[in-house]
Structures are given as C-alpha cells and as structure tokens.
Design a protein around this motif. Structure first.
Motif, PDB file in Angstrom:
ATOM      1  N   ASP A 181       0.843  -1.200   0.000  1.00 22.79           N
ATOM      2  CA  ASP A 181       0.000   0.000   0.000  1.00 22.79           C
ATOM      3  C   ASP A 181       0.878   1.250   0.000  1.00 22.79           C
ATOM      4  N   ALA A 182       0.232   2.397   0.057  1.00 20.13           N
ATOM      5  CA  ALA A 182       0.951   3.663  -0.052  1.00 20.13           C
ATOM      6  C   ALA A 182       1.964   3.825   1.075  1.00 20.13           C
ATOM      7  N   SER A 183       1.581   3.459   2.287  1.00 22.47           N
ATOM      8  CA  SER A 183       2.505   3.729   3.390  1.00 22.47           C
ATOM      9  C   SER A 183       3.722   2.823   3.306  1.00 22.47           C
ATOM     10  N   GLU A 184       3.512   1.593   2.840  1.00 27.83           N
ATOM     11  CA  GLU A 184       4.678   0.720   2.691  1.00 27.83           C
ATOM     12  C   GLU A 184       5.592   1.251   1.579  1.00 27.83           C
ATOM     13  N   ALA A 185       4.986   1.718   0.497  1.00 27.07           N
ATOM     14  CA  ALA A 185       5.785   2.272  -0.599  1.00 27.07           C
ATOM     15  C   ALA A 185       6.608   3.462  -0.101  1.00 27.07           C
ATOM     16  N   ASN A 186       5.992   4.308   0.684  1.00 28.00           N
ATOM     17  CA  ASN A 186       6.697   5.495   1.173  1.00 28.00           C
ATOM     18  C   ASN A 186       7.800   5.140   2.168  1.00 28.00           C
ATOM     19  N   ARG A 187       7.518   4.102   2.956  1.00 26.61           N
ATOM     20  CA  ARG A 187       8.561   3.652   3.884  1.00 26.61           C
ATOM     21  C   ARG A 187       9.776   3.158   3.089  1.00 26.61           C
ATOM     22  N   ILE A 188       9.518   2.346   2.062  1.00 19.86           N
ATOM     23  CA  ILE A 188      10.598   1.824   1.210  1.00 19.86           C
ATOM     24  C   ILE A 188      11.355   2.972   0.546  1.00 19.86           C
ATOM     25  N   LEU A 189      10.606   3.927   0.022  1.00 20.79           N
ATOM     26  CA  LEU A 189      11.237   5.053  -0.682  1.00 20.79           C
ATOM     27  C   LEU A 189      12.104   5.866   0.265  1.00 20.79           C
TER      28      LEU A 189
END
Lengths: 758, 167
Positions: free
Chosen positions: A98-106
């Motif tokens: 989801d978006a929050s996981e993507a942002n954490r990775i980024l």
C-alpha cells in the motif's frame, strides 16, 4: 428525534449538498473552464485526426487490449519474472502493498543514498501515494521536473488532468506565479521565456540531486526494461544524471515482453494529445551503463567508463491486486493513462479534473482508479459526471468500457447509501428492486417509465400539476430536479394506443417485416415521431407491427440501478423473441435504447439472447438507408419540397446533431446520407454530446454544466450561415436540450421524411 | 533503400527536424556546416567517418552543460515517423544527445527501418545482448505546459540528422 424530523434533515442535507456541488461547478466553469476547454479540444481533435490517418488504428487498439488482458491475467507470474530479471540486471525490486509501505521503502532508499534532494519525473502513481509529502516528512526535498508538475508544485495545486496535469493554468497565471515566486530580473511573458526560465531552474536541481525518481509507462518482464513515454526530456535527465534511480510503478504496468510495446507506442501519443508520436519513447534497462554525471566535480571527465549505479523498482499494489479479482473493476488495470477519456468527454471539457476527478485521477476512467486505490468515497465525489454518453469508448486506445465501470461503481454507491425514511413518498412511483438507500432523485429518474405511464394516463392534468411553481420547488428540493428546466410534457394518448386503434393497414408483398420498438419517449411523450416512422416504413413497402414491450432499462441503468435495468433487459429480450423468430427486424427510434440493445445488453443478458437482439436491431434511419439502397422508392417519402417544418416550407438546409451513443455505434452517417438522398443540404455538429444526456441536465447540481456543454452546440448552430437551418436531432434529450437553447424547434429526422406532413 | 531514406526524410521534416543526406566522404564538411559554438560528441562507429578535433569526446560535466551541440551516432531509425534511436553505453551518448541545445544525429541509411515495430524488434535483440539505454527520439524536446508549444524544454531545441546514404 422523530422520524419526520430525521427525514426532513436528510432531505435538507441532500439539497444543500446539491447546492454546494452546483456552486463548486459554477466556480470551475468560471475560473478554469475556458482554459481547459481550449487545451483539451486540441488534444481531442488531434486524436480524431491521427486515428483516422492511420490504417492500423483498430489493429493497434485490439492488440493493445489483448496484451493488457494477458498481462493482467498473468500478473503474479510477471511480477516474479520481472523481480528475477531486474535483480539479475543488478537492480533491486520492492513490492509495496500500500501507499505507506511504498513510502517507507522510498524513504529507506533515499536515506541509504544519503540524499538531501530528489528530482522527479511526472508520475501519477507517486501522486497517488503522496510520495513528495512522505519524503518531506523525512526532511528530503523533492523537485518536480516535468514543467506542468513544477508549476503545480509552486502553486500548491493538484493535477487537473491525468496526462497534462496543469491543463487548467493559463500562460498569464504561470507568468504571475513565476513573478511572485522568483521575482526574476527580466519579466517573463512568452511561453518560450517561461519554459527557458523553468528549465534553467530545474537544470540546477537535477545537477545537484542525489536521487532521480520516475514512473514507468510499461515494464517488460522478460528484460526488466522501463518504457517511458515523454516529451520534455526531464525523465531522461532524472534517470541518467544522478547515480541512483528509483522507478515507482503500479503492478499493472507489467507486460510480458519488449515485443509487446509497439502497438502502444503507435497509439499512445495520438490517444493522449493528438501527437503522431511523443518526442521520446525511452527504453531503459537499469542500472544503465551510461555514466552518472557528477556536477559536484565539474571538471573531472566522466564518460568512457560505466559508473556504479543503483536502481530500485518499487512495484505498487495499493488495491490493484484486489481490482484484478473484481470482474468489473479489472478492466481499469488495462488503462495506459493517456487521458483520451477525459479529452473526449463533454463534461470534462468544461470543468476539468478538479470537478471530474478524485484524490489523484481524473476523467472517465478515474472512477475505476479511485474506487480501486482510494476507495468508494473518492469515487463518489465525481462519478455522477459520467453521463454514459460513451464517446470515450471510441477514444480509449485499449478499448476499455469506461461507461460500464462508471455504472457499476454508481450501482455500488447506491447500495452503500444510507437509507432514508423519506423515500416511501415515491415508492409507488418507483417499483424497483434497488436498495432503499438510493437517492430519491436517482429513483425518480431511474423509474421514469413508471412516472411516464402515470403521467400520460393523467395528462394534461399531470403536466399542469408538475409545472406549477409549488410542484417545481418541491421537486427541486426533494428530488433535485432543477426548476429552470422545462419538464417533458406527457402525451394524453400513447403511441401504441394510436397504432392499435388504426384501421388495419395491409402492405401487399412487403419487402421487409418490422417490429417497431415503442421506446418510453416515443410511447408517452412524443408519439408523433412513432407515427411518422410507421408511415415512412409502410410507404417504403414494410409491414410494421408494434410489440407490447416496456422500457429498455436505459433510465435505471443511467442511475446505476443495474438490477432494475437487467430486469428490463430480460423483459425486452423476451417480448422481442417471437417477432425476431417470425423474421421481423427490430427498428428503434431512440438511439440510447438501441445502444442498450447493441452495447449494454451484452452485460445484462445471456450471450445468445444478447446476440439475437443486437444482431437484429437497427436505428430507424439506418434502416431506411438500407431500404433505399435495396431499391425502395425514394419518391414515396417526403423531401424538402413536401416537408413542412416549423421554420419554413421548402427549406432545404439542415443542421443535424447526431446522438452521442448513436455516434459510438457509427450510425450517424446513415441519417446524413438519407437526408441528403432526399434532397437536403446537411451540416452536422461536432460536439461530443449535447449536455442533456438523459436526466443529467435536469439535476439541479448539474444544470449549469449541462447548459455550458449545450452552449457549445448552440454556438455551432447559430452561426450566420447556420441559424436559418432546420434543426434535426435523433435523440429525445438532445432535442429537449436544443429546444431549450435555440429559438427554433428541433425535429426527429424521420419526421422530415413522413409522407403525411401534419 | 533510397525509397526508405526519402520516406524517413519526409516524415522527419514534417516537424522541426532537419535532414542532410550525404555520402560518408562528405561528412566533415556536412558537420562543419552545422557546428556552431562548443560541441561535444560520442564516437561514431561508421567506416570512414570520425569526429573532428573541435568536438570534445568524454566531456566533463561543465563541458557537457556548456555545449551548444551534441553529436552522436543513432540507429535504428523509423521511416514512418522520422524517429531515430539514441543507443547509449559508457560513452554517454544519452547525455550528449540530451543536454546541448542541438542534437546532431548521425545515421547510416541501412539502419532505417520501416516501422516502430521493426525498430523495437532490433532494440529488443540489442537489449538481450546488453544494451541498457535506447531512446526513440522524434524531433526536439517539447512542451505545451507553458501556454503554447515550445521546442527545447529540458532536452535539445533542435535536431539535425545527417544520413550517410552509403553506409
């Protein structure tokens, strides 16, 4: 609180939210409308030009469709394959649920790179996850380098178009924005000066950035290649200048192989902005060998040897895998985000994505995207703006049935709506099997057939009552029917009653036998066009019968009442089985009903039943065209010498507005050909829709938008060389809209051919 | 072959791209005609053709940014659209074609393919054997974001293709 108080509250809530919506649309019409219309029309015309110019347009569309179907079908396998390929190439693949996981990775990638600043190419997917904000929270500045996104970032505004995000901004507004932000030494006025200034600013940002982030239009699983479709060159710079590149892409961007790209490449520039091809179709297979450029050491030779580069591919789910499992939303994943559905949409052309859009996405397909990635609340905001006119169906380079996605989401929104105790008031008039939570206005419009039956039976009293100012105020407050609209007048005697009461007409040796479909409007509101149809067909040697059959389900379908529409479809199919079996052709006057038979029924009926009806149904002028082509006597029907019109007797000049759904079925040319064959001089409109679109233009929150769309049509029919022409329209609601906009009345084309002129 | 070159020239020159059709032995003069201001370049792999001394190879970041002209080999090309493919490796053709104001693209006539599909097939084969960067470029960079179409957004504002008819 008593029930009565509750229900009054609910009603007031509805009418005030309608008023808020109307106010928002009014504001956008005034502030952004002209700018958007100007830009989007150019894209729209360009697409028509290029699609027509290419011999292979339909081939490419079909191939693109097939590739997307296959890709989404094989998605889990392609994700595995691309992961292996990219990692073998030396990159890293991250799957973000989801978006929050993507942002954490980024954030981790950016932190590992020790980055202070990031430069970014245009990417709606990073807008979807609000990446810039997430990076900013971690103290990293992200600079948009696409010039449109750069403008929006400076202005702190959201995209108004899926492919051209700053389409609502005028040159003057951008000049003011740069003036306020940068106070440049020399004033910036021309597009050239603005572009040069912005790209200079951004060249510095790109030179100093530690990480470049882009999206991807396609990713090939077999080679791990990112395909980017661009014009400015900023994405290329973001990829090859810093030594770390991150691509963020939805999982639906995967295609099996490099060979799959060419059908998309051939159409995407045309579909999006009417370009033959975009300036750059980039194929990067990162980490790329091209050396990074170290602007911190400006005098050290950099080329000649590959540098150590880092590449990360962040594949985003964020609802997509669930969309893939959803029979109706799945098609959304075939979208290549070109914006053709927005460009070809009459409503979008007037208000843009700030009204016709959700949190990130805009235009017709956005309903599917927003429902899938942000949820139903975001889709609910703008889903009503799709009128189902179907013009986007011809525009979409992957043949997505965008109106259907909008209908399905509307149906789901209806089901999820809060039940209101007020609805029993119209229960008698709305005998549907829909959930009780559906809005009163929707039920009223959706059950128009029942309303028309009662209205016609009690006409003219019903017309007088409905037109009274008190009734109109109540109708507006409770059901959202705008009081500025003239209501349809019910005929006292129906078309079928007239037909059945006629003396028996026997056609000797009929050339064809027809079952003339008595659509709701012909039946209850405008029986005259039905009578004209019977007389024209009989004059051409056709045996006509009028079957006892109800509405097509168009009205409930337009309100998202799929169950009710399905019931209508089944009833129509059953009632027409016997006439078709008896070798009768089904002739339909109302284009929106014919479109039901030929398009939407595919979704509502068993295949065999759909094909039987669709294969045997004809639009009335298409049918007349066929009769004339097969030797029917042209002199048996009326032409300009004999037709009597309201405007003048013997007038030869016609201004014809076809119907949106009729155009999508490619049936406009038949009407033009027949009218010309009998001696008329015909000019046609080239607007996508009249703006009325069935019930849309009656709704108080959309009345002004409907009129704004209609004004474009009015302008085309009121030029000096056209304002004397007889106005002809094939659709009922197009006729209603034209009648309200022009000071001369419109006719259905069949009425001009009627051998018995009234 | 010359039919394909003609088709390429017609397509490319429908937009702002200029095309010069020459023989390999005329290359030095043809290039000299368009060199104006500082120039950077990537090595040219065509027999009998090479970059002159005043075109800087392996430029520094400063030289790259200050260059007015970037000379690179290109290929394949697409006759239907007037597009050329910039293939890039360690020599930096990608940046050299992208940063300067004018991209001078040198193309062997034998590398002109009829369609995008043909070009993609060729690129696909090269990617399979290690090519990591290929950009199908049609005309200069452009934008419509600032009120009207402007050539030269982040990339070159003009593109000049030198077609080597005997290569």
């Amino acid at each position: 609180m008593s029930d009565a108080e509750q229900s009054t509250g609910a009603t007031r809530g509805r009418s005030s939210s309608r008023a808020e919506k109307a106010a928002r649309i009014r504001e956008l019409l005034a502030t952004e409308g002209e700018q958007i219309h100007g830009n989007v029309s150019v894209f729209n015309e360009g697409r028509y030009r290029r699609y027509a110019e290419l011999d292979e347009t339909e081939e490419y569309r079909a191939a693109s469709r097939r590739i997307k179907e296959e890709s989404i079908d094989r998605l889990p396998e392609l994700i595995e394959e691309v992961t292996a390929t990219v990692e073998a190439n030396g990159g890293v693949v991250h799957l973000a649920e989801d978006a929050s996981e993507a942002n954490r990775i980024l954030n981790e990638i950016v932190a590992d790179a020790g980055a202070e600043t990031v430069v970014k190419g245009k990417s709606m997917t990073t807008e979807e996850i609000e990446m810039n904000e997430a990076l900013a929270d971690a103290g990293v500045d992200t600079y948009e380098t696409d010039l449109a996104e750069y403008v929006l970032q400076l202005a702190d505004e959201s995209p108004s178009h899926i492919a051209s995000p700053a389409i609502h901004k005028s040159k003057a507004e951008i000049a003011d924005l740069f003036e306020e932000t940068f106070d440049p030494e020399a004033p910036l006025e021309t597009a050239e000066e603005l572009t040069a200034f912005a790209s200079d600013q951004l060249a510095d940002r790109i030179a100093e950035a530690d990480v470049g982030i882009t999206g991807a239009n396609f990713i090939t699983a077999d080679t791990g290649t990112l395909a980017l479709v661009t014009n400015e060159g900023n994405a290329r710079k973001c990829i090859v200048t810093p030594d770390t590149h991150v691509a963020v892409a939805g999982v639906e961007k995967l295609v099996p192989s490099m060979e799959d790209l060419s059908p998309f490449f051939n159409l995407i520039g045309a579909a999006g902005a009417g370009q033959d091809v975009t300036a750059y179709l980039s194929l990067f297979t990162p980490p790329v060998e091209t050396p990074a450029i170290d602007f911190e050491h400006p005098d050290v030779e950099g080329f000649g040897e590959a540098t150590d580069r880092e590449f990360h591919l962040v594949l985003l789910d964020n609802g997509r895998m669930a969309m893939r499992e959803d029979e109706d939303l799945r098609e959304t994943l075939y979208c290549v985000r070109c914006g053709a559905c927005a460009n070809s949409c009459a409503n979008f052309q007037e208000v843009g994505g700030h009204a016709f859009g959700g949190e990130t996405y805009s235009g017709g397909i956005a309903t599917g995207w927003e429902a899938g990635v942000h949820g139903m609340d975001s889709a609910a905001e703008f889903n009503d703006l799709c009128t189902g006119c179907s013009r986007c169906v011809d525009a979409c380079p992957v043949n997505i049935d965008i109106p259907w996605i909008n209908t399905v989401v509307r149906d789901r929104l209806n089901e999820g709506a809060d039940p209101s105790t007020f609805d029993h008031l119209v229960d008698g008039l709305s005998p549907d099997s829909e959930s009780s939570g559906i809005g009163l206005g929707k039920r009223l419009f959706g059950n128009f057939e029942t309303l028309a039956t009662v209205g016609s039976r009690t006409a003219p009293v019903s017309n007088l009552v409905a037109s009274s100012s008190i009734a109109r105020r109540v109708l507006e407050r409770v059901a959202g029917v705008d009081r500025r609209r003239e209501l349809p007048q019910f005929a006292r005697s129906t078309f079928s009653t007239w037909f059945n009461a006629r003396e028996d007409v026997t056609i000797e040796n009929p050339t064809r036998r027809v079952a003339l479909y008595p659509d709701v409007y012909t039946e209850y509101i405008d029986p005259e066009r039905g009578k004209s149809t019977v007389r024209v067909l009989e004059a051409l040697g056709v045996d006509v019968m009028v079957p006892d059959v109800g509405g097509s389900g168009r009205a409930p379908l337009s309100q998202g009442m799929v169950t009710t529409a399905s019931e209508s479809a089944e009833a129509v199919a059953e009632a027409l089985t016997e006439p078709i079996a008896a070798d009768r052709d089904v002739v339909v006057i109302e284009p929106s009903d014919l479109a039901m038979f030929k398009r939407e029924y595919e979704r509502l009926l068993p295949e065999e039943s759909f094909e039987r009806l669709a294969g045997n149904s004809y639009e009335v002028l298409e049918y007349v065209y066929g009769l004339l082509e097969h030797g029917a006597d042209r002199d048996a029907i009326a032409g300009p010498e004999t037709a009597v019109t309201d405007s003048s007797n013997g007038e030869r000049a016609i201004a014809y507005h076809s119907h949106c759904q009729q155009r999508t079925l490619d049936l406009e040319p038949y009407t033009v050909a027949v009218l010309e064959a009998v001696g008329y001089d015909v000019v046609t409109s080239d607007v996508e829709c009249c703006g009325m679109a069935g019930s849309f233009g009656y709704k108080s929150e959309y009345y002004e938008l409907s009129v704004a769309v209609g004004d474009r049509l009015r302008d085309q029919f009121t030029t000096d060389d056209r304002d004397e022409r007889i106005v002809v329209a094939s659709g009922t609601s197009c006729g209603d809209q034209l009648d309200s906009l022009l000071d001369r009345d419109s006719k259905h084309p069949i009425q001009l051919l009627d051998p018995v002129q009234q | 072959m010359s039919g394909r070159v003609t088709r390429f020239e017609q397509s490319a020159t429908q937009g702002p791209t200029t095309v010069d059709r020459i023989h390999a032995d005329e290359f030095d003069d043809a290039l000299a005609d368009v060199l104006e201001g500082p120039a950077v370049g990537a090595p040219l792999p065509f027999e009998g053709v090479s970059l002159p001394q005043d075109v800087t190879r392996n430029p520094t970041p400063r030289e790259l940014r200050n260059a007015r002209i970037g000379v690179t080999p290109v290929g394949p090309a697409v006759a239907d659209l007037g597009s050329v493919v910039v293939r890039s490796g360690a020599e930096g053709a990608e940046q050299i074609s992208l940063y300067p104001d004018t991209h001078v693209a040198v193309l062997a006539a034998s590398d002109i393919q009829p369609t995008i599909a043909d070009a993609i097939t060729e690129i696909g084969a090269r990617v399979a054997s290690g090519l990591t960067s290929a950009v199908l470029a049609t005309g200069p960079s452009g934008t419509g974001d600032m009120g009207s179409v402007v050539y030269g957004a982040h990339g070159p504002s003009s593109v000049h293709v030198i077609v080597l008819e005997d290569r």
